[in-house]
Write a protein that holds these residues in place. Structure first.
Motif, short mmCIF file in Angstrom:
data_model
loop_
_atom_site.label_atom_id
_atom_site.label_comp_id
_atom_site.label_asym_id
_atom_site.label_seq_id
_atom_site.Cartn_x
_atom_site.Cartn_y
_atom_site.Cartn_z
N ALA A 80 0.83 -1.21 0.00
CA ALA A 80 0.00 0.00 0.00
C ALA A 80 0.86 1.25 0.00
CB ALA A 80 -0.93 0.00 1.21
N LEU A 81 2.03 1.17 0.64
CA LEU A 81 2.88 2.34 0.79
C LEU A 81 4.10 2.29 -0.12
CD1 LEU A 81 2.74 2.56 4.66
CD2 LEU A 81 1.41 3.86 3.02
N LYS A 82 4.06 1.40 -1.12
CA LYS A 82 5.20 1.23 -1.99
C LYS A 82 5.54 2.55 -2.66
CE LYS A 82 6.98 -1.83 -5.56
NZ LYS A 82 6.68 -2.95 -6.46
N GLY A 83 6.81 2.88 -2.67
CA GLY A 83 7.25 4.10 -3.29
C GLY A 83 7.27 5.28 -2.35
N ASP A 131 8.88 9.63 5.92
CA ASP A 131 7.88 10.68 5.69
C ASP A 131 6.54 10.36 6.32
OD1 ASP A 131 9.81 11.93 4.15
OD2 ASP A 131 9.19 10.88 2.33
N LEU A 132 6.39 9.17 6.91
CA LEU A 132 5.10 8.74 7.42
C LEU A 132 4.98 8.99 8.92
CD1 LEU A 132 4.77 5.36 5.54
CD2 LEU A 132 3.80 7.55 4.90
N THR A 160 11.87 -5.28 6.57
CA THR A 160 11.23 -4.02 6.21
C THR A 160 11.09 -3.16 7.46
OG1 THR A 160 8.95 -4.75 6.60
CG2 THR A 160 9.88 -5.17 4.41
N VAL A 161 10.87 -1.87 7.25
CA VAL A 161 10.67 -0.96 8.37
C VAL A 161 9.47 -1.39 9.21
CG1 VAL A 161 10.04 1.41 9.01
CG2 VAL A 161 11.72 1.00 7.21
N ASP A 189 12.44 -4.20 1.18
CA ASP A 189 11.69 -3.08 0.62
C ASP A 189 12.68 -2.02 0.17
OD1 ASP A 189 9.98 -1.10 -0.10
OD2 ASP A 189 9.09 -0.80 1.88
N LYS A 190 13.06 -2.06 -1.09
CA LYS A 190 14.08 -1.15 -1.61
C LYS A 190 13.65 0.31 -1.57
CE LYS A 190 16.73 -4.63 -2.67
NZ LYS A 190 17.91 -4.94 -1.85
N GLY A 191 12.37 0.55 -1.35
CA GLY A 191 11.88 1.93 -1.33
C GLY A 191 12.10 2.64 0.00
N ASN A 192 12.58 1.91 1.02
CA ASN A 192 12.82 2.51 2.33
C ASN A 192 14.25 2.26 2.79
OD1 ASN A 192 10.36 3.82 3.21
ND2 ASN A 192 9.43 1.79 3.20
#
Length: 569
Positions: free
Chosen positions: A116-119, A124-125, A157-158, A204-207
């Motif tokens: 859901a939060l990919k990218g 920032d959350l 993942t975070v 999760d490469k986005g974080n």
């Protein structure tokens, strides 16, 4: 058309090697296409158990089998070899003309936090679950966060780190080296530059998940229900000295410069589940009738500073500070099928999200016998519920989980334990399960999107009709309220064991109290910072609550607990 085919035939006849090479390439291409389709299908199942296998049958069927989950690609390939799945029945108002189930949305919205939060960067959350604090220095000799830790060099993942720390009651979670997770109650290290926490999370490469000897630290927003911890030990409270200390706590030692850590370490080494501090003495044991931990005292009575740690309480000769270690109490862990097949079928019935899986866990530990299921859930089987594979009529399990609410299905059982939960909590729990798995959570996109209002509209009436149907058609019904079972676990579980016509083992029940959560409790992270129920939803649900309350009282049972009832506006 014949001439080109004849030319191809002559071509391959002259060069047989070319023919076999062509066939080999054809088979290889076909295999790759098959594998690709398999992986694509498997990835659509999501991180927490996958798509509801009954999704094509409409919401009416899906809600009735809401705990029945897919077991991946292999499960789909082998599904025809399993025992036939009985017909699922949804609530009556979801039936269309001709008695067919209402064909709701044929879309499966199964998701997880990561997708859901990919990218979006986790830094920032600030959505009510955690807040990013900053990058901190860490080293192996003196950790910045000194609670539990775990590593996963493939899937870290975070949010996975946050959930693991939160469910253990820690205030902070930190990620390091892209794959290491650390938990703690306080940060014991200085800040570092943000440019030093730049390693991507392995899962999760986005974080970003810290760096080399650098922690990306988050402060967790915990619910009030989260347990209080010291490291890996759970704080149980302050208790009066038992009448016979030696019998209640057989292992004891005087420790110089006493601290919680020293006593917990000693009892863990002795493989005992209770670490008890009494001044400079450390005592170890298990919960027993001699020291049941049922009568907690005011914590102020235990405020006696530890000699080895200024900010810790070590109790005194009259009032003991008690912690539960990580040692597993094995007195209630043995489980088996019934030695002789039972002729009586007892249902464990509930609306989805009302704690059925948790109740099964408690019953199995308290009785030593497996529970069965009207459905088959591969994920639950893999978690230890071995009765999942048995046909629900096998007679080898002590009771059978079901969410059914049809007259025919209810009358198939000789007796039933009916679990009821506050509808506001049950609906949210089932919504989380539906979109996040047994211990996962629905994303904010689902809560704020069209899925939640549609879900409440269709499921809230079923919450009421489920109980009303079991009260109307059920034989020998024993009602258990989820909230009361949670508050008074020992006495309510004892009543359930007696209803199952089994002898109560008090030591076994005390063992269950220490392991009551099992593997199916969601973490203490506060997921929503707003009320998802609109005034219109509340008005409708309040009316359903009062209908169920009246039906219970009509049968000379206690009505619903006070927290279910609508509050004056």
């Amino acid at each position: 058309m014949a001439r080109p085919l004849l030319k191809i035939q002559r071509y391959f006849r002259r060069k047989p090697v070319r023919f076999f090479s062509f066939i080999l390439l054809y088979l290889t291409a076909g295999s790759l296409v098959f594998l690709h389709s398999g992986f694509v299908g498997d990835s659509s199942t999501g991180e927490n158990g996958g798509r509801d296998p009954m999704v094509a049958s409409g919401i009416g069927n899906r809600v009735a089998s809401s705990d029945s989950r897919g077991v991946g690609m292999m499960g789909r390939v082998l599904k025809d070899t399993r025992r036939p799945t009985p017909r699922r029945y949804g609530p009556p108002w979801m039936k269309g003309a001709g008695g067919k189930d209402w064909e709701g949305r044929g879309v499966d919205y199964t998701s997880s936090w990561n997708r859901a939060l990919k990218g979006r960067n986790a830094k920032d959350l600030d959505d009510g679950r955690a807040k990013y604090i900053g990058c901190y220095i860490d080293n192996t000799a003196k950790r910045a966060l000194r609670g539990v830790s775990f590593f996963d060099y493939k899937k870290m993942t975070v949010f996975r780190c946050q959930d693991n720390c939160a469910e253990r009651g820690y205030l902070y979670s930190g990620l390091e080296f892209g794959a290491e997770c650390y938990c703690g109650h306080k940060i014991q290290a200085p800040n570092a530059s943000e440019s030093e926490c730049i390693m991507q999370c392995k899962g999760d490469k986005g974080n970003l998940c810290g760096g080399a000897n650098r922690l990306s630290i988050y402060r967790l927003e915990l619910s009030q229900e989260s347990a209080r911890h010291y490291g890996s030990a759970i704080f149980k409270g302050c208790f009066h000295r038992p009448d016979n200390v030696t019998l209640a706590l057989p292992i004891s030692a005087v420790i110089q410069n006493m601290s919680v850590e020293k006593c917990v370490d000693m009892c863990t080494e002795k493989e005992l589940s209770l670490a008890v501090l009494a001044g400079d003495r450390c005592l170890c044991g298990f919960p027993t009738p001699h020291f049941s931990l049922h009568e907690m005292e005011d914590e102020d009575l235990c405020l006696h500073r530890c000699h080895g740690e200024e900010f810790e309480s070590c109790g005194n000769d009259e009032y003991f500070v008690v912690y539960q270690t990580q040692v597993q109490d094995n007195r209630c862990m043995d489980r088996r099928f019934l030695p002789t097949r039972s002729k009586q079928l007892i249902a464990l019935a509930s609306f989805p999200g009302a704690g059925n899986t948790w109740a099964r866990h408690l019953i199995e530990l308290a009785t030593g016998f497996y529970t069965g299921s009207y459905y088959f859930d591969g994920s639950l089987y893999n978690k230890g519920f071995k009765g999942e594979r048995d046909h629900w009529r096998s007679g080898r399990t002590i009771c059978i989980k079901t969410h059914e609410s049809g007259k025919k299905e209810i009358e198939a059982f000789d007796a039933s334990i009916v679990m009821i939960r506050n509808p506001y909590k049950a609906l949210m729990a089932e919504f989380n399960r539906k979109y996040g798995g047994h211990i996962g959570f629905a994303s904010q996109a689902h809560w704020r999107g069209k899925e939640w209002p549609e879900f409440v509209k269709n499921y809230a009436p079923w919450w009421a009709s489920h109980t009303l149907d079991w009260l109307r058609y059920g034989r020998n019904v024993h009602v258990v309220h989820f909230e009361e079972l949670k508050r008074e676990l020992f006495s309510k579980l004892k009543d359930m064991v007696l209803f199952l016509d089994l002898e109560v083992a008090e030591d076994r029940l005390l063992c269950v109290e220490g392991q009551k959560d099992g593997k199916f409790k969601r973490s203490g992270l506060r997921k929503l910072d707003y009320d998802p129920y609109t005034p219109e939803m509340r008005t409708s649900i309040d009316e359903l609550v009062m209908t169920v309350d009246a039906s219970l009282k009509k049968r000379n049972m206690a009505g619903v607990p006070k927290e279910y009832r609508p509050t004056p506006r």
